[in-house]
Design an enzyme around this catalytic site. Sequence first.
Site, PDB file in Angstrom:
ATOM      1  N   TRP A 102      40.941  43.076  53.031  1.00  0.00           N
ATOM      2  CA  TRP A 102      39.882  42.073  53.175  1.00  0.00           C
ATOM      3  C   TRP A 102      40.426  40.668  53.276  1.00  0.00           C
ATOM      4  CZ3 TRP A 102      35.884  43.603  55.406  1.00  0.00           C
ATOM      5  CH2 TRP A 102      35.385  44.890  55.188  1.00  0.00           C
ATOM      6  N   ASP A 176      36.359  35.702  47.647  1.00  0.00           N
ATOM      7  CA  ASP A 176      35.525  36.777  48.193  1.00  0.00           C
ATOM      8  C   ASP A 176      35.406  37.800  47.065  1.00  0.00           C
ATOM      9  OD1 ASP A 176      34.435  39.022  49.322  1.00  0.00           O
ATOM     10  OD2 ASP A 176      35.904  39.200  50.957  1.00  0.00           O
ATOM     11  N   LYS A 200      27.659  46.010  47.937  1.00  0.00           N
ATOM     12  CA  LYS A 200      28.594  46.698  47.045  1.00  0.00           C
ATOM     13  C   LYS A 200      27.993  46.764  45.638  1.00  0.00           C
ATOM     14  CE  LYS A 200      31.257  46.627  50.632  1.00  0.00           C
ATOM     15  NZ  LYS A 200      32.285  45.658  50.933  1.00  0.00           N
TER      16      LYS A 200
END
Length: 364
Positions: A102, A176, A200
């Site tokens: 990510w 993030d 999530k």
Amino acid sequence: MERRPYNFSAGPAALPEEVLRQAAAEMLDWHGSGMGVMEMSHRGREFGAIIAQAEADLRELLAVPAHFKVLFMQGGGIGENAIVPLNLSRGGVVDFVVTGSWSAKSYKEAQRYCEARLAASNESDKHTSLPSPAQWRLSPEASYVHICSNETIHGVEFHELPDLAALGSRAPLVIDCSSHILSRPIDWSRVGLAFAGAQKNIGPAGLTIVIVREDLLGHALPVCPSAFDYRIVADNGSMYNTPPTYAIYIAGLVFQWLKRQGGVAEMERRAVAKAALLYGHIDGSGYYVNNVAPGCRSRMNVPFFLPDDRLNEAFLAGAKERGLLQLKGHKSVGGMRASLYNAMPVEGVQALVDYMREFAAAHG
Ligand SMILES: *Cc1c(COP(=O)(O)O)cnc(C)c1O
């Protein structure tokens, strides 16, 4: 009623059953309004109450200071990979710490908008460790420093956020935190901006939450789309464009559920217990393996491997038979991955561990 299966998906992920039942009960008529939430004007009184309550609850859960804005946006984590540099980089230098898929994606996308520099990377360890902040090569002129505080795919988590000021940097930290938001407190004294896709650990896909220090607003590049300009979004109470109303409503139900459970402190306590149970079993099994350095193992996303990849399909099929769903690892890592978000009860992790023990005994 029979219990639902335990769903270990990395995202979109399981939601608390109580929340799904409440949403079902309110589907056709929200609080006597005669409308379902999906059918309401975002500018009406009813939805105004829903979004205001959601923001207040999120602020309370994460102890968000008053000088931070909470924005309800769209575009997901990948959208934010562009939206953050469009708003914060001023077209200058930005430092990235790459610790998995990510943050690597964020680093690459930002190169379109600014001078993205690699301050540190754990690539030589195949993303199984965290480079110590003292070793980061920070640029004095950086507009911000980006990290992914929990790498969903590689299962690497910052258990403490870096203190950039203590490292001599004045740059704000951008995190993030898509895959571990609300599983632990956030030290806002160390953070300038936090973003998280909702799917999530919060609610449905389509909602992205941005929590940003007020002084960072108002510096968007001229090419930044108005709908993604944090200043404009903030000034319009996240209603410059139509926000993802139903996703915000479900997120709000999740926030209320979290408060009833005991808030983020209780979620952290449970996350520690669930992770200890699963990693403890993996390490003690002499069969399953997790390669992440113990000090930075994610409490939320636990990748693990069987001794032979040819057993993977049998493992997944047996798991499914026992009501243990979506354990297949990400294709870039392979093996298995169990995601233990807030909605996963410890009983689910126990059921997984029991199955893992049984499988190893049968195939060891
Ligand atoms: C899932 C995820 C994303 C991407 O979210 P999209 O909604 O698909 O854009 C970004 N960052 C992290 C850490 C994630 O887990």
